[in-house]
Design a protein around this motif. Structure first.
Motif, mmCIF file in Angstrom:
data_model
loop_
_atom_site.group_PDB
_atom_site.id
_atom_site.type_symbol
_atom_site.label_atom_id
_atom_site.label_comp_id
_atom_site.label_asym_id
_atom_site.label_seq_id
_atom_site.Cartn_x
_atom_site.Cartn_y
_atom_site.Cartn_z
ATOM 1 N N ALA A 157 0.774 -1.308 0.096
ATOM 2 C CA ALA A 157 0.032 0.030 0.056
ATOM 3 C C ALA A 157 1.105 1.309 0.065
ATOM 4 C CB ALA A 157 -1.140 0.029 1.254
ATOM 5 N N ILE A 158 1.982 1.279 0.459
ATOM 6 C CA ILE A 158 3.053 2.267 0.481
ATOM 7 C C ILE A 158 3.417 2.913 -0.735
ATOM 8 C CG2 ILE A 158 5.252 3.022 1.285
ATOM 9 C CD1 ILE A 158 4.994 1.339 3.495
ATOM 10 N N ALA A 159 3.172 2.042 -1.843
ATOM 11 C CA ALA A 159 3.692 2.221 -3.248
ATOM 12 C C ALA A 159 2.763 3.292 -3.831
ATOM 13 C CB ALA A 159 3.743 0.812 -4.131
ATOM 14 N N GLY A 160 1.497 3.196 -3.436
ATOM 15 C CA GLY A 160 0.737 4.205 -3.852
ATOM 16 C C GLY A 160 1.047 5.607 -3.680
ATOM 17 N N SER A 161 1.795 5.824 -2.453
ATOM 18 C CA SER A 161 2.316 7.265 -2.257
ATOM 19 C C SER A 161 3.586 7.930 -3.163
ATOM 20 C CB SER A 161 2.707 7.330 -0.728
ATOM 21 O OG SER A 161 1.756 6.895 0.088
ATOM 22 N N PHE A 162 3.750 6.797 -4.085
ATOM 23 C CA PHE A 162 4.913 6.910 -4.949
ATOM 24 C C PHE A 162 4.568 6.995 -6.505
ATOM 25 C CE2 PHE A 162 6.729 5.967 -0.812
ATOM 26 C CZ PHE A 162 7.773 7.196 -0.811
ATOM 27 N N SER A 163 3.471 7.233 -6.747
ATOM 28 C CA SER A 163 2.767 7.042 -8.092
ATOM 29 C C SER A 163 2.626 5.664 -8.592
ATOM 30 C CB SER A 163 3.471 8.137 -8.901
ATOM 31 O OG SER A 163 3.587 9.598 -8.613
ATOM 32 N N VAL A 164 2.613 4.745 -7.917
ATOM 33 C CA VAL A 164 2.361 3.296 -8.408
ATOM 34 C C VAL A 164 0.813 2.957 -8.243
ATOM 35 C CG1 VAL A 164 3.049 0.920 -8.055
ATOM 36 C CG2 VAL A 164 4.747 2.717 -7.799
ATOM 37 N N THR A 165 0.298 2.354 -9.264
ATOM 38 C CA THR A 165 -1.022 1.946 -9.494
ATOM 39 C C THR A 165 -1.226 0.852 -8.318
ATOM 40 O OG1 THR A 165 -1.347 2.948 -11.407
ATOM 41 C CG2 THR A 165 -3.146 1.224 -10.594
ATOM 42 N N GLU A 166 -2.012 0.953 -7.411
ATOM 43 C CA GLU A 166 -2.137 -0.008 -6.214
ATOM 44 C C GLU A 166 -3.298 0.100 -5.772
ATOM 45 O OE1 GLU A 166 -2.233 0.390 -2.608
ATOM 46 O OE2 GLU A 166 -1.937 2.340 -3.459
ATOM 47 N N LEU A 167 -4.156 -0.827 -4.801
ATOM 48 C CA LEU A 167 -5.459 -0.811 -4.426
ATOM 49 C C LEU A 167 -5.600 0.240 -3.482
ATOM 50 C CD1 LEU A 167 -8.157 -2.203 -4.514
ATOM 51 C CD2 LEU A 167 -7.341 -3.852 -2.809
ATOM 52 N N LEU A 168 -4.841 0.646 -2.524
ATOM 53 C CA LEU A 168 -5.166 1.732 -1.550
ATOM 54 C C LEU A 168 -5.249 3.050 -2.294
ATOM 55 C CD1 LEU A 168 -5.898 2.428 1.504
ATOM 56 C CD2 LEU A 168 -3.229 2.767 1.439
ATOM 57 N N GLY A 169 -4.583 3.162 -3.329
ATOM 58 C CA GLY A 169 -4.342 4.499 -4.079
ATOM 59 C C GLY A 169 -5.788 4.806 -4.655
ATOM 60 N N THR A 170 -6.691 3.992 -4.784
ATOM 61 C CA THR A 170 -8.066 4.185 -5.346
ATOM 62 C C THR A 170 -8.963 5.409 -4.732
ATOM 63 O OG1 THR A 170 -9.112 2.373 -4.531
ATOM 64 C CG2 THR A 170 -8.060 1.866 -6.713
ATOM 65 N N TYR A 171 -8.564 5.303 -3.546
ATOM 66 C CA TYR A 171 -9.432 5.922 -2.739
ATOM 67 C C TYR A 171 -9.309 7.703 -2.924
ATOM 68 C CZ TYR A 171 -5.990 8.161 0.149
ATOM 69 O OH TYR A 171 -4.948 9.433 0.854
ATOM 70 N N LYS A 172 -8.118 8.111 -3.446
ATOM 71 C CA LYS A 172 -7.824 9.540 -3.861
ATOM 72 C C LYS A 172 -9.039 9.787 -5.068
ATOM 73 C CE LYS A 172 -3.127 8.961 -2.845
ATOM 74 N NZ LYS A 172 -1.644 9.180 -3.068
ATOM 75 N N PRO A 173 -9.094 9.204 -6.208
ATOM 76 C CA PRO A 173 -9.900 9.694 -7.183
ATOM 77 C C PRO A 173 -11.377 9.504 -6.907
ATOM 78 C CG PRO A 173 -8.729 7.759 -8.015
ATOM 79 C CD PRO A 173 -7.898 8.291 -6.778
ATOM 80 N N LEU A 174 -11.648 8.483 -5.951
ATOM 81 C CA LEU A 174 -12.966 8.236 -5.446
ATOM 82 C C LEU A 174 -13.407 9.354 -4.567
ATOM 83 C CD1 LEU A 174 -13.013 4.382 -5.167
ATOM 84 C CD2 LEU A 174 -14.123 5.585 -6.974
ATOM 85 N N ASN A 175 -12.700 9.753 -3.698
ATOM 86 C CA ASN A 175 -12.722 10.947 -2.572
ATOM 87 C C ASN A 175 -12.962 12.233 -3.306
ATOM 88 O OD1 ASN A 175 -12.833 11.866 -0.093
ATOM 89 N ND2 ASN A 175 -10.974 12.782 -0.195
ATOM 90 N N GLU A 176 -12.171 12.474 -4.439
ATOM 91 C CA GLU A 176 -12.374 13.723 -5.259
ATOM 92 C C GLU A 176 -13.845 13.631 -5.841
ATOM 93 O OE1 GLU A 176 -9.282 13.738 -7.932
ATOM 94 O OE2 GLU A 176 -7.778 14.280 -6.184
ATOM 95 N N LEU A 177 -14.252 12.397 -6.256
ATOM 96 C CA LEU A 177 -15.646 12.426 -6.793
ATOM 97 C C LEU A 177 -16.764 12.549 -6.032
ATOM 98 C CD1 LEU A 177 -14.892 9.470 -9.458
ATOM 99 C CD2 LEU A 177 -15.210 12.005 -9.812
ATOM 100 N N GLY A 178 -16.574 12.474 -4.522
ATOM 101 C CA GLY A 178 -17.531 12.675 -3.655
ATOM 102 C C GLY A 178 -18.004 11.362 -3.094
ATOM 103 N N TYR A 179 -17.529 10.258 -3.235
ATOM 104 C CA TYR A 179 -18.052 8.910 -2.414
ATOM 105 C C TYR A 179 -17.736 8.908 -1.113
ATOM 106 C CZ TYR A 179 -18.871 7.291 -7.474
ATOM 107 O OH TYR A 179 -19.518 7.106 -8.605
ATOM 108 N N ASN A 180 -18.430 8.088 -0.593
ATOM 109 C CA ASN A 180 -18.216 8.093 0.919
ATOM 110 C C ASN A 180 -17.197 7.366 1.313
ATOM 111 O OD1 ASN A 180 -18.639 6.664 3.587
ATOM 112 N ND2 ASN A 180 -20.619 7.566 3.663
ATOM 113 N N ILE A 181 -16.475 8.159 2.068
ATOM 114 C CA ILE A 181 -14.956 7.522 2.336
ATOM 115 C C ILE A 181 -15.101 6.062 3.045
ATOM 116 C CG2 ILE A 181 -14.713 8.546 4.779
ATOM 117 C CD1 ILE A 181 -12.052 8.182 1.977
ATOM 118 N N ILE A 182 -16.225 5.894 3.734
ATOM 119 C CA ILE A 182 -16.309 4.550 4.515
ATOM 120 C C ILE A 182 -16.575 3.298 3.576
ATOM 121 C CG2 ILE A 182 -17.616 3.322 6.294
ATOM 122 C CD1 ILE A 182 -18.328 5.772 7.651
#
Length: 214
Positions: A157-182
């Motif tokens: 999951a740490i790799a997402g902070s370094f511009s690597v596509t991985e599962l945890l990093g999907t929360y960023k675009p979804l959060n920007e789209l306004g989806y419930n963070i939970i």
């Protein structure tokens, strides 16, 4: 379910990225870990020193710091690779230190007489290690190696902070789209659960087939 169904391709891309990171980094970690375990029990002092230094440094270095060292440090020496490759290197090298110690503990369970018998037959140290010691040690280290690779999958999951596509990093675009963070994180957790259960299941099969009876 709307978070998942409406963004299934995004989740799928992140899930696949985490699976790829886990597989490639695991292969690297297993290869380096076994090699370093061999170094640590080798009769050659410089090899033992190198193996000890490898394990000591990597086990006591925070993984995030190692990511920074690989991502930012290696390009300064002219080694420019895709971020995904850098992430595999960081994850694989870090985990190899723990694999090394697990394998070394397994080697220590093999009776000394096994190695002495092999040497009396004229076998070299690499031959003794590869043909006699490691096959027996492998049977005792299946559970700890499985646990270590499960930790690797979660550490990816740490790799997402370094511009690597991985599962945890999907929360960023979804959060920007306004989806419930939970709900966003719930489906991310399900993805990690699938990966870790798959690894656990694989090593359970290996343990039942080759593990030491308890």
């Amino acid at each position: 379910m709307d978070v998942l169904t409406q963004n299934f391709s995004l989740y799928g891309e992140g899930f696949l990225g985490t699976v790829q990171l886990t597989v490639y980094a695991s292969l690297l970690a297993l290869g380096l870990g076994v090699l370093m375990a061999g170094f640590r029990v080798a009769p050659v002092a410089p090899l033992r020193a190198f193996g000890t230094a490898w394990v000591t440094v990597l086990r006591n270095t925070p993984l995030t710091l190692l990511f920074f060292a690989v991502m930012l440090g290696l390009p300064r020496f002219g080694l420019v690779l895709p971020f995904f490759t850098f992430a595999v290197l960081a994850l694989g090298c870090y985990t190899s230190a723990f694999i090394c110690e697990a394998v070394r503990s397994g080697i220590n369970t093999v009776p000394l007489g096994q190695g002495e018998a092999a040497r009396s037959l004229g076998m070299s140290f690499p031959q003794t290690l590869g043909a006699v010691v490691l096959p027996q040690a492998f049977r005792t280290v299946i559970p700890p190696i499985g646990s270590t690779l499960i930790a690797l999958a979660k550490n990816s999951a740490i790799a997402g902070s370094f511009s690597v596509t991985e599962l945890l990093g999907t929360y960023k675009p979804l959060n920007e789209l306004g989806y419930n963070i939970i709900w966003t994180f719930l489906w991310i957790a399900v993805g990690y659960l699938i990966i870790t259960l798959a690894i656990s299941g694989l090593f359970h099969v290996l343990e039942r087939r080759w593990g030491v009876p308890r």
